[in-house]
Structures are given as structure tokens and as C-alpha cells.
Design a protein around this motif. Structure first.
Motif, PDB file in Angstrom:
ATOM      1  N   ASN A  13       0.809  -1.218   0.000  1.00  0.00           N
ATOM      2  CA  ASN A  13       0.000   0.000   0.000  1.00  0.00           C
ATOM      3  C   ASN A  13       0.843   1.270   0.000  1.00  0.00           C
ATOM      4  OD1 ASN A  13      -2.295  -1.596   0.178  1.00  0.00           O
ATOM      5  ND2 ASN A  13      -2.355  -1.502   2.399  1.00  0.00           N
ATOM      6  N   LYS A 212      -9.825  -5.037  -1.568  1.00  0.00           N
ATOM      7  CA  LYS A 212      -9.545  -3.891  -2.440  1.00  0.00           C
ATOM      8  C   LYS A 212     -10.856  -3.349  -2.964  1.00  0.00           C
ATOM      9  CE  LYS A 212      -5.159  -5.169  -4.737  1.00  0.00           C
ATOM     10  NZ  LYS A 212      -4.930  -6.469  -4.076  1.00  0.00           N
ATOM     11  N   VAL A 240      -9.136   4.162  -2.882  1.00  0.00           N
ATOM     12  CA  VAL A 240      -9.377   3.879  -1.471  1.00  0.00           C
ATOM     13  C   VAL A 240     -10.768   3.276  -1.306  1.00  0.00           C
ATOM     14  CG1 VAL A 240      -7.802   5.671  -0.632  1.00  0.00           C
ATOM     15  CG2 VAL A 240     -10.213   6.231  -1.035  1.00  0.00           C
ATOM     16  N   LEU A 241     -10.932   2.497  -0.241  1.00  0.00           N
ATOM     17  CA  LEU A 241     -12.201   1.810  -0.015  1.00  0.00           C
ATOM     18  C   LEU A 241     -13.353   2.810   0.072  1.00  0.00           C
ATOM     19  CD1 LEU A 241     -11.288  -0.916   2.641  1.00  0.00           C
ATOM     20  CD2 LEU A 241     -11.107  -1.015   0.142  1.00  0.00           C
ATOM     21  N   ILE A 266      -6.147  -5.432   3.921  1.00  0.00           N
ATOM     22  CA  ILE A 266      -6.416  -4.318   3.020  1.00  0.00           C
ATOM     23  C   ILE A 266      -5.202  -4.095   2.132  1.00  0.00           C
ATOM     24  CG2 ILE A 266      -6.788  -1.825   2.876  1.00  0.00           C
ATOM     25  CD1 ILE A 266      -8.499  -2.005   5.361  1.00  0.00           C
ATOM     26  N   GLN A 268      -3.975  -2.137  -1.677  1.00  0.00           N
ATOM     27  CA  GLN A 268      -4.386  -1.107  -2.629  1.00  0.00           C
ATOM     28  C   GLN A 268      -3.508  -1.041  -3.873  1.00  0.00           C
ATOM     29  OE1 GLN A 268      -5.067   2.641  -0.631  1.00  0.00           O
ATOM     30  NE2 GLN A 268      -5.884   3.592  -2.467  1.00  0.00           N
ATOM     31  N   GLN A 284      -4.476   4.833   4.256  1.00  0.00           N
ATOM     32  CA  GLN A 284      -4.685   3.603   5.013  1.00  0.00           C
ATOM     33  C   GLN A 284      -5.519   3.826   6.261  1.00  0.00           C
ATOM     34  OE1 GLN A 284      -4.185   1.074   3.214  1.00  0.00           O
ATOM     35  NE2 GLN A 284      -3.283   2.540   1.772  1.00  0.00           N
ATOM     36  N   ASN A 287      -8.947   3.802   4.694  1.00  0.00           N
ATOM     37  CA  ASN A 287      -9.332   2.423   4.390  1.00  0.00           C
ATOM     38  C   ASN A 287      -9.808   1.690   5.643  1.00  0.00           C
ATOM     39  OD1 ASN A 287      -8.867   2.510   1.636  1.00  0.00           O
ATOM     40  ND2 ASN A 287      -6.750   1.816   1.798  1.00  0.00           N
TER      41      ASN A 287
END
Length: 296
Positions: A13, A212, A240-241, A266, A268, A284, A287
Motif C-alpha cells: 500500500n 480492495k 481507497v475503499l 487491506i 491497494q 490507510q 481504508n
């Protein structure tokens, strides 16, 4: 928050694989991710977070567990596969050096294919690249068996730009081996699959999940301009989520519905963008909060 699912982050990430210089030291990254609410971390490149001698102490100091780590092996030919065994053993040495209080959350060796140049140039377009599936699958099985001999349950990771990309190829590998699966929501979605359906269909084989978000719109834009996988990442194929096209509440709901237990990592697939470390870390944190709102 589920007691059966723990959330981890990953050095990828932060562009660790792509960058000439990591934006954080191992100690800085571990501390920052613990403060952001993560319970574990993927290893990233073997040695980045630490060695057999140093990694257990660093993880303990940060209060994080090891979720697993990426291992590229050339399954397509015996000579390449044999040459890669030293790397497999080195990774397993690191993973088995970390104490594991709860076997459910033991690190998962993440078996993966190296980049396929043809597919990296045209990611997400399903066409066969494995000429000898029987040999390919047999070598995946051998790698999985070796991980189990060392006391760890491996997972195979399908990935855009590699020999196992589409849902059909995942199915083929699952039928030919008993290897467990790392289901990656973003990579499956951009390869034309349905990650929510896959989480149900493959539930008995899924032993790790990579979370993701993804954007087919961004991927199509990149393809139309002649861009490759790396360009798709730069163009926002993995945002990003909560800002892409995958509904994370549905992903979390089906994980809970199917009784999944283990790590949700997680990821990315961040490019080497030249962004400041603070911005990478802010993503992060975002996320983690997005997944918390989704139920984890």
C-alpha cells in the motif's frame, strides 16, 4: 467488529515493491499502522520488515501479528520452479519464526505467479497463457505441500497480469489442486469476476481475503489509451475503499454469512507516485475506517 476476522494492512500500500526507497522504516510503518487500528500486517518483500532474528521482536513491540506474505514461484516450467525453491524456504523461515498464539490467525504464505509480460500489457482480458495446466497445477500442489510440511497453510493468490487471472482460471486451479485460496476482491472484479458471488461459491477453500476497491471505469480508460497494468494502478484502478465500484458492506456481509475466519488484508496496489508518506498513511487510515463502517 468481528471476533473471527482481524484486519491487516500491507507494505504494498506504500509502494514498497515499486519504489527504490521505502517511505517508512519497518519500525515506523509498524507503529503507524498499529496506531491506525490495524491488528496485523503482511510481510511485503521478505526482509523489509525484518529477519528471522528481528521480525518477531518488532511485531511484538508494535502489538501487530503477521498475516502472511507474498511468494512468487514460476509454476510454468520445472527449471524455474526449482530455482525458486530457495526463495520459498527463506520466506517460510521468516514466517515460522513469528510466534502464533492463535492458529486461526497464523501467517498465510501467499503463493503467486510472477508477472506475465503479455498479460501485464493487457490486464483483465481473459485468454489462456498456460500451455501445460497439469504441470502448472502439480507444481502449485508441491509448493502448497511444502508450506504444510513447515507447519503453515498456504493460499494461492490470483492476480491481474499473471497466469491465473480470471474466475475460470481460478476454478481450474482449484479443481486440479487442494490449495487454499486468497480471494482478492479487486483483482477478481477487474478480471471480470463477481467477488461477492465468489466469496460464497469458493467459501470452503478461502483461507485469506485481500480487500480492495476497484474501478472498471478507470481500467477501461487505461486500456483505451493503450496503458498497461502499472498505468491502470496510476490511473486509479484501485482507489481507497468506498470510492470505487465494489460494495464493501456486501463483501463484509457475505464473509460473515459464510463463517469466514482469519485475516482480511487491506491492499491497494499503490504505485510509486512520489506522494508524501503522510498522504500514503492517510489513505490507510481512511481504508481502515471505511472497513470499520462496513462491519469489520
Amino acid at each position: 467488529m468481528s471476533v473471527n476476522i482481524r484486519v491487516a494492512n500491507a507494505p504494498v500500500n506504500f509502494g514498497i515493491y515499486a519504489a527504490d526507497r521505502a517511505p517508512f522504516t519497518a519500525t515506523e510503518l509498524l507503529s503507524a499502522l498499529a496506531e491506525a487500528g490495524y491488528e496485523g500486517i503482511d510481510s511485503g518483500p521478505i526482509g523489509y520488515l525484518g529477519t528471522v532474528d528481528t521480525l518477531p521482536g518488532r511485531l511484538a513491540d508494535a502489538g501487530l501479528a503477521l498475516a502472511g506474505g507474498w511468494i512468487d514461484l514460476r509454476y510454468g516450467a520445472e527449471d524455474g520452479f526449482s530455482a525458486d525453491q530457495a526463495g520459498l524456504e527463506a520466506a517460510l523461515d521468516v514466517f515460522t519464526a513469528v510466534p502464533v498464539p492463535d492458529p486461526v490467525f497464523a501467517p498465510r504464505p501467499t503463493l503467486a505467479c510472477p508477472d506475465n509480460a503479455e498479460r501485464m500489457a493487457r490486464p483483465g482480458i481473459a485468454y489462456g497463457t498456460v500451455e501445460d495446466w497439469a504441470g502448472f497445477a502439480a507444481r502449485v500442489q508441491r509448493a502448497a505441500d511444502r508450506c504444510r510440511e513447515r507447519g503453515l497453510e498456504p493460499v494461492f493468490h490470483h492476480h491481474l497480469g499473471t497466469d491465473v487471472e480470471s474466475a475460470q482460471e481460478v476454478e481450474k486451479l482449484l479443481e486440479a489442486t487442494d490449495v487454499s485460496l486468497c480471494l482478492d476482491t479487486g483483482h477478481l472484479y477487474l478480471a471480470g469476476g463477481d467477488p461477492v458471488a465468489a466469496l460464497r461459491d469458493w467459501a470452503p477453500r478461502i483461507k485469506q481475503v485481500h480487500i480492495k476497491d476497484a474501478s472498471r471505469e478507470a481500467m477501461e480508460r487505461t486500456r483505451a489509451a493503450g496503458g498497461d497494468f502499472a498505468q491502470a494502478v496510476r490511473d486509479g484502478a484501485f482507489p481507497v475503499l468506498g470510492t470505487g465500484e465494489i460494495e464493501m458492506t456486501e463483501v463484509v456481509a457475505v464473509l460473515q454469512e459464510t463463517g469466514y475466519t482469519g485475516w482480511a488484508v487491506i491492499e491497494q496496489d499503490a504505485p510509486e507516485t512520489g506522494r508524501e508518506p503522510a498522504g500514503l498513511l492517510a489513505d490507510q487510515r481512511t481504508n481502515r475506517e471505511a472497513l470499520r463502517k462496513a462491519g469489520l
